[in-house]
Design a protein around this motif. Structure first.
Motif, short mmCIF file in Angstrom:
data_model
loop_
_atom_site.label_atom_id
_atom_site.label_comp_id
_atom_site.label_asym_id
_atom_site.label_seq_id
_atom_site.Cartn_x
_atom_site.Cartn_y
_atom_site.Cartn_z
N ASN A 38 -7.80 -49.83 -27.42
CA ASN A 38 -6.38 -49.88 -27.10
C ASN A 38 -6.16 -49.80 -25.59
O ASN A 38 -5.27 -50.46 -25.05
CB ASN A 38 -5.64 -48.73 -27.79
N GLN A 39 -6.95 -48.98 -24.91
CA GLN A 39 -6.76 -48.84 -23.47
C GLN A 39 -7.15 -50.11 -22.73
O GLN A 39 -6.55 -50.45 -21.70
CB GLN A 39 -7.54 -47.64 -22.94
N TYR A 40 -8.13 -50.84 -23.24
CA TYR A 40 -8.49 -52.13 -22.63
C TYR A 40 -7.29 -53.08 -22.65
O TYR A 40 -6.99 -53.75 -21.66
CB TYR A 40 -9.67 -52.75 -23.37
N THR A 41 -6.60 -53.13 -23.80
CA THR A 41 -5.45 -54.01 -23.92
C THR A 41 -4.35 -53.63 -22.94
O THR A 41 -3.77 -54.48 -22.25
CB THR A 41 -4.90 -53.97 -25.36
N GLU A 42 -4.04 -52.33 -22.85
CA GLU A 42 -2.94 -51.89 -21.99
C GLU A 42 -3.30 -52.03 -20.51
O GLU A 42 -2.45 -52.42 -19.70
CB GLU A 42 -2.58 -50.43 -22.31
N PHE A 43 -4.53 -51.74 -20.14
CA PHE A 43 -4.93 -51.94 -18.75
C PHE A 43 -5.00 -53.43 -18.41
O PHE A 43 -4.82 -53.82 -17.25
CB PHE A 43 -6.26 -51.24 -18.46
N GLY A 44 -5.25 -54.26 -19.42
CA GLY A 44 -5.16 -55.70 -19.21
C GLY A 44 -3.74 -56.14 -18.95
O GLY A 44 -3.47 -56.98 -18.08
N ASN A 45 -2.78 -55.58 -19.70
CA ASN A 45 -1.37 -55.89 -19.46
C ASN A 45 -0.94 -55.50 -18.05
O ASN A 45 -0.03 -56.11 -17.49
CB ASN A 45 -0.49 -55.15 -20.47
N ASN A 46 -1.60 -54.50 -17.49
CA ASN A 46 -1.27 -54.01 -16.16
C ASN A 46 -2.09 -54.65 -15.05
O ASN A 46 -2.03 -54.22 -13.89
CB ASN A 46 -1.42 -52.49 -16.11
#
Length: 384
Positions: free
Chosen positions: A156-164
């Motif tokens: 999940n953190q990979y996805t959110e840091f990708g969004n950022n």
């Protein structure tokens, strides 16, 4: 001040391209007996198909969206990835890489489909440069393609840091390489990216995001590697940052039984969330919106090598992630137990089965922030 920021920003990007030319470069073997013909082509491909079945009534199996009116699709087949890639080697050390995911056509393909699209020149093992659309090095997952992950998918953190703008596919330039610090092998990467995702016409503003990674090979025998990652940048005139630590270690229990472990933790400003909120519903300080998370992934691998069956694997990733831990905190804990069968070399064929258990601090109706239990069967085939 804005003029100075733009000036130094341009200097940093220019330095990324010029730095390799100040290196020693690569040597040519004058005693070569045969001439190598260029260009050389290498085609890669990946198919990942899934069957998803929700164990929680009223939640879409694919999106995790909760429906208070029970209008949800809880069982479905899905094509997650249908990738095709081409690496064209133009000379020794110089190549162009293209990767597309045709499964993205199943929904709105805007800003999707094309994943990798970059040119790369490696002067020596110490230094190389690439520019285009690629995944900046910012942790373990960014270095691993989806077809060799030891779980169903990225965290999940990979996805959110990708969004950022720190992970996933971004447009920019990078310098990378490796060297020895005494007897300690060290790899590094420095990247400058737009930070607004893939397949964009241009950056959303003049701000850029700069990230770096240092990885130390502490023990080659047991694959003990320690990574330090950091990034700073500017988004719509606001300063942003991200930091991360990661660790891998493998333990050979018997000749055929290996315990492979990964640990990763990240924290940073969630400007993606901040700017998605209406101006009157957020605070005036972007620093109030910070995300943080960590996961631990142990994978028990038994190399059976019986006929076409290469190995049997059992893993269970635990992840804690909160996309805004200072304001409106709603931490998410995810457990992903999985069993897998590997056929052929390097996950040429793979069948996985397991569950994903999502638990939120509080449930929010008609959103994806809702407790969910999901059963998954995934099949993949790849060539490389």
């Amino acid at each position: 001040m804005n003029f100075l920021n733009k000036f130094f920003s341009k200097k940093i990007v220019l330095l990324i391209f010029l730095l390799p030319f100040f290196s020693n470069g690569q040597t040519t073997d004058s005693n070569a007996q045969t001439e190598i013909k260029y260009p050389q082509f290498k085609v890669q491909g990946l198919f990942q198909g899934r069957y998803l079945s929700g164990f929680t009534h009223g939640i879409d199996a694919t999106t995790g969206l909760q429906h208070s009116n029970d209008d949800a699709v809880e069982d479905t087949f899905d094509i997650k990835r249908m990738r095709l890639g081409l690496t064209t080697k133009l000379s020794e050390g110089f190549d162009i890489v293209i990767l597309a995911n045709f499964a993205d056509f199943k929904s709105d393909p805007k800003n999707k489909v094309l994943e990798n699209a970059f040119a790369r020149y490696i002067f020596s093992k110490n230094i190389g440069v690439m520019a285009g659309q690629f995944r900046p090095a910012f942790g373990i997952e960014e270095l691993n393609p989806a077809d060799i992950l030891r779980s169903f998918d990225y965290s999940n953190q990979y996805t959110e840091f990708g969004n950022n703008g720190w992970a996933s596919f971004q447009i920019g330039a990078s310098v990378f390489g490796s060297f020895n610090l005494g007897k300690l092998p060290v790899s590094y990467a420095f990247s400058a990216v737009n930070g607004n995702g893939r397949n964009q016409v241009s950056d959303k503003d003049d701000g850029k995001q700069y990230s770096s990674r240092l990885a130390f090979e502490l023990d080659k025998k047991h694959n003990v590697n320690f990574g330090v990652n950091g990034g700073i940048g500017e988004v719509l005139n606001n300063k942003v940052f991200a930091v991360a630590l990661d660790l891998t270690a493998d333990f050979k229990l018997t000749d055929k039984l290996i315990l492979q472990t990964q640990l990763e933790a990240k924290q940073g400003i969630n400007h993606y969330l901040y700017y998605s909120l209406a101006a009157d519903s957020r605070t005036g300080n972007i620093n109030d919106y910070e995300m943080r998370g960590a996961y631990f992934l142990p994978n028990l691998r038994y190399e059976i090598k019986y006929q076409k069956l290469t190995a049997i694997e059992f893993s269970c990733r635990y992840e804690y992630f909160d996309r805004s831990f200072k304001i409106n905190s709603n931490a998410r804990q995810t457990y992903t137990p999985m069993a897998g069968l590997e056929f052929g070399k390097g996950y040429t064929g793979r069948i996985e089965m397991g569950m994903q258990f999502d638990n939120y601090k509080r449930n929010i109706a008609n959103t994806t922030a809702y407790d969910n239990n999901l059963f998954i069967i995934q099949f993949q085939g790849r060539f490389f």
